[in-house]
Design a protein around this motif. Structure first.
Motif, PDB file in Angstrom:
ATOM      1  N   SER A  96       0.831  -1.200   0.000  1.00 28.54           N
ATOM      2  CA  SER A  96       0.000   0.000   0.000  1.00 28.54           C
ATOM      3  C   SER A  96       0.868   1.253   0.000  1.00 28.54           C
ATOM      4  N   TYR A  97       1.922   1.245   0.825  1.00 27.42           N
ATOM      5  CA  TYR A  97       2.821   2.396   0.849  1.00 27.42           C
ATOM      6  C   TYR A  97       3.309   2.719  -0.564  1.00 27.42           C
ATOM      7  N   VAL A  98       3.710   1.680  -1.290  1.00 25.48           N
ATOM      8  CA  VAL A  98       4.312   1.884  -2.608  1.00 25.48           C
ATOM      9  C   VAL A  98       3.256   2.170  -3.674  1.00 25.48           C
ATOM     10  N   LEU A  99       2.267   1.297  -3.797  1.00 23.29           N
ATOM     11  CA  LEU A  99       1.306   1.436  -4.885  1.00 23.29           C
ATOM     12  C   LEU A  99       0.393   2.649  -4.714  1.00 23.29           C
ATOM     13  N   GLN A 100      -0.072   2.894  -3.490  1.00 22.88           N
ATOM     14  CA  GLN A 100      -0.944   4.036  -3.294  1.00 22.88           C
ATOM     15  C   GLN A 100      -0.182   5.359  -3.459  1.00 22.88           C
ATOM     16  N   ILE A 110      -1.174   7.672   3.789  1.00 26.32           N
ATOM     17  CA  ILE A 110      -1.103   6.207   3.719  1.00 26.32           C
ATOM     18  C   ILE A 110      -0.602   5.643   5.047  1.00 26.32           C
ATOM     19  N   ARG A 111       0.401   6.290   5.625  1.00 23.62           N
ATOM     20  CA  ARG A 111       0.948   5.819   6.906  1.00 23.62           C
ATOM     21  C   ARG A 111      -0.102   5.880   8.007  1.00 23.62           C
ATOM     22  N   ARG A 112      -0.851   6.964   8.049  1.00 25.49           N
ATOM     23  CA  ARG A 112      -1.876   7.111   9.095  1.00 25.49           C
ATOM     24  C   ARG A 112      -3.039   6.149   8.875  1.00 25.49           C
ATOM     25  N   LEU A 113      -3.402   5.949   7.608  1.00 24.56           N
ATOM     26  CA  LEU A 113      -4.501   5.052   7.280  1.00 24.56           C
ATOM     27  C   LEU A 113      -4.196   3.622   7.717  1.00 24.56           C
ATOM     28  N   ASN A 114      -2.926   3.251   7.658  1.00 27.76           N
ATOM     29  CA  ASN A 114      -2.527   1.885   7.986  1.00 27.76           C
ATOM     30  C   ASN A 114      -1.878   1.749   9.360  1.00 27.76           C
ATOM     31  N   ALA A 115      -1.837   2.844  10.118  1.00 23.25           N
ATOM     32  CA  ALA A 115      -1.182   2.810  11.426  1.00 23.25           C
ATOM     33  C   ALA A 115      -1.760   1.762  12.378  1.00 23.25           C
ATOM     34  N   PRO A 116      -3.085   1.540  12.417  1.00 22.36           N
ATOM     35  CA  PRO A 116      -3.616   0.544  13.350  1.00 22.36           C
ATOM     36  C   PRO A 116      -3.432  -0.907  12.908  1.00 22.36           C
ATOM     37  N   ALA A 117      -2.978  -1.135  11.682  1.00 20.40           N
ATOM     38  CA  ALA A 117      -2.868  -2.505  11.175  1.00 20.40           C
ATOM     39  C   ALA A 117      -1.827  -3.310  11.952  1.00 20.40           C
ATOM     40  N   LEU A 118      -2.127  -4.573  12.172  1.00 19.79           N
ATOM     41  CA  LEU A 118      -1.220  -5.478  12.873  1.00 19.79           C
ATOM     42  C   LEU A 118       0.132  -5.523  12.180  1.00 19.79           C
ATOM     43  N   ARG A 119       1.197  -5.440  12.972  1.00 13.67           N
ATOM     44  CA  ARG A 119       2.553  -5.533  12.422  1.00 13.67           C
ATOM     45  C   ARG A 119       2.995  -6.990  12.375  1.00 13.67           C
ATOM     46  N   PRO A 120       3.580  -7.421  11.248  1.00 18.72           N
ATOM     47  CA  PRO A 120       4.045  -8.804  11.156  1.00 18.72           C
ATOM     48  C   PRO A 120       5.350  -9.010  11.926  1.00 18.72           C
ATOM     49  N   ALA A 121       5.620 -10.240  12.286  1.00 19.01           N
ATOM     50  CA  ALA A 121       6.897 -10.572  12.908  1.00 19.01           C
ATOM     51  C   ALA A 121       8.017 -10.472  11.888  1.00 19.01           C
ATOM     52  N   ILE A 163      12.688   2.312   2.898  1.00 19.23           N
ATOM     53  CA  ILE A 163      13.144   1.340   3.901  1.00 19.23           C
ATOM     54  C   ILE A 163      13.125   1.938   5.308  1.00 19.23           C
ATOM     55  N   GLU A 164      13.595   3.170   5.457  1.00 14.55           N
ATOM     56  CA  GLU A 164      13.617   3.794   6.785  1.00 14.55           C
ATOM     57  C   GLU A 164      12.201   4.024   7.314  1.00 14.55           C
ATOM     58  N   GLU A 165      11.301   4.440   6.434  1.00 16.53           N
ATOM     59  CA  GLU A 165       9.903   4.639   6.857  1.00 16.53           C
ATOM     60  C   GLU A 165       9.269   3.315   7.271  1.00 16.53           C
ATOM     61  N   ASP A 169       7.840   2.580  11.094  1.00 10.76           N
ATOM     62  CA  ASP A 169       6.443   2.228  11.299  1.00 10.76           C
ATOM     63  C   ASP A 169       6.257   0.794  11.805  1.00 10.76           C
ATOM     64  N   GLY A 170       7.343   0.148  12.159  1.00  6.23           N
ATOM     65  CA  GLY A 170       7.238  -1.176  12.775  1.00  6.23           C
ATOM     66  C   GLY A 170       7.329  -2.352  11.835  1.00  6.23           C
ATOM     67  N   PHE A 171       7.728  -2.110  10.586  1.00 12.33           N
ATOM     68  CA  PHE A 171       7.906  -3.194   9.633  1.00 12.33           C
ATOM     69  C   PHE A 171       9.410  -3.428   9.451  1.00 12.33           C
ATOM     70  N   LEU A 172       9.903  -4.509   9.993  1.00  8.58           N
ATOM     71  CA  LEU A 172      11.335  -4.796   9.904  1.00  8.58           C
ATOM     72  C   LEU A 172      11.592  -5.626   8.658  1.00  8.58           C
ATOM     73  N   PRO A 173      12.124  -5.004   7.596  1.00 12.42           N
ATOM     74  CA  PRO A 173      12.221  -5.691   6.310  1.00 12.42           C
ATOM     75  C   PRO A 173      13.325  -6.744   6.256  1.00 12.42           C
ATOM     76  N   TYR A 174      12.994  -7.848   5.616  1.00  8.95           N
ATOM     77  CA  TYR A 174      13.943  -8.924   5.320  1.00  8.95           C
ATOM     78  C   TYR A 174      13.941  -9.048   3.801  1.00  8.95           C
ATOM     79  N   GLN A 175      15.044  -8.622   3.167  1.00  9.41           N
ATOM     80  CA  GLN A 175      15.069  -8.517   1.719  1.00  9.41           C
ATOM     81  C   GLN A 175      15.661  -9.761   1.064  1.00  9.41           C
ATOM     82  N   VAL A 176      15.020 -10.197  -0.022  1.00 15.08           N
ATOM     83  CA  VAL A 176      15.524 -11.327  -0.797  1.00 15.08           C
ATOM     84  C   VAL A 176      15.582 -10.925  -2.268  1.00 15.08           C
ATOM     85  N   ASP A 177      16.633 -11.328  -2.941  1.00  7.09           N
ATOM     86  CA  ASP A 177      16.810 -11.038  -4.361  1.00  7.09           C
ATOM     87  C   ASP A 177      16.383 -12.262  -5.158  1.00  7.09           C
TER      88      ASP A 177
END
Length: 201
Positions: A96-100, A110-121, A163-165, A169-177
């Motif tokens: 959503s961050y990217v496409l919207q 977009i950040r505020r709209l999704n702020a209450p959403a559950l954060r994944p592990a 990535i910093e945003e 916002d509580g999303f700890l990215p794990y990147q795969v190529d």
């Protein structure tokens, strides 16, 4: 028992659906109770968001996707987590961050709209070189108006820029190529990471 919530995002052509299938197979084989799902969901709001992205744009689509997300969380994802399942979701808030944003919606909204959403592990971001993404998109065809020549490169750059945003916002990215590695190798790396998180939950 509390389950584990894992999401997978990335630009069109990154092989997200293939990875979800492979990771689900690997985790199921090792005895993990996996629920695979996706967003937009297969619920009534999700079907509209998925199949009518040409009709709904900008703010209206962002709100529709968010509404589907919260309904999906309440009716499927959270109950599965409460039952101790491992939930693997194909696309989530980072998409959503990217496409919207690319659809003209201000990032802060977009950040505020999704702020209450559950954060994944674990928030996995799949990516590949722009030429690889473009070749894959050309081969399989577009899934929505967001996929067109040059779209994957724009998505790729925005995922890297935000990535910093994401982390703030509580999303700890794990990147795969998925360009340098085969889908099987990338899936095994993800499955190993998820197993480690599962054992510590």
């Amino acid at each position: 028992m509390t389950g584990l919530f894992v999401t997978l995002d990335g630009p069109g052509g990154a092989g997200k659906s293939t990875l979800v299938c492979l990771v689900t197979e690997l985790l199921t084989e090792s005895g993990h109770p996996v629920l695979t799902t996706r967003q937009p969901s297969d619920g009534p709001l999700g079907v509209i968001a998925r199949h009518q992205s040409a009709t709904f744009t900008g703010m209206s689509l962002a709100c529709l996707v968010a509404a589907d997300r919260y309904h999906h969380l309440a009716t499927e994802i959270q109950p599965a987590l409460d039952a101790g399942q491992l939930v693997l979701c194909d696309r989530y808030v980072l998409s959503s961050y990217v496409l919207q944003y690319l659809d003209g919606v201000p990032l802060e909204y977009i950040r505020r709209l999704n702020a209450p959403a559950l954060r994944p592990a674990l928030a996995i971001i799949a990516s590949a070189a722009p030429d690889v993404l473009e070749q894959r998109l050309a081969s399989r065809g577009a899934h929505s108006r967001f996929e067109h020549p040059g779209s994957s490169d724009a998505e790729n750059r925005l995922y890297a820029t935000l990535i910093e945003e994401f982390a703030e916002d509580g999303f700890l990215p794990y990147q795969v190529d998925t360009g340098e590695e085969s889908p099987q190798v990338a899936a095994r790396a993800i499955a190993d990471h998820v197993r480690a998180l599962w054992s510590r939950r």
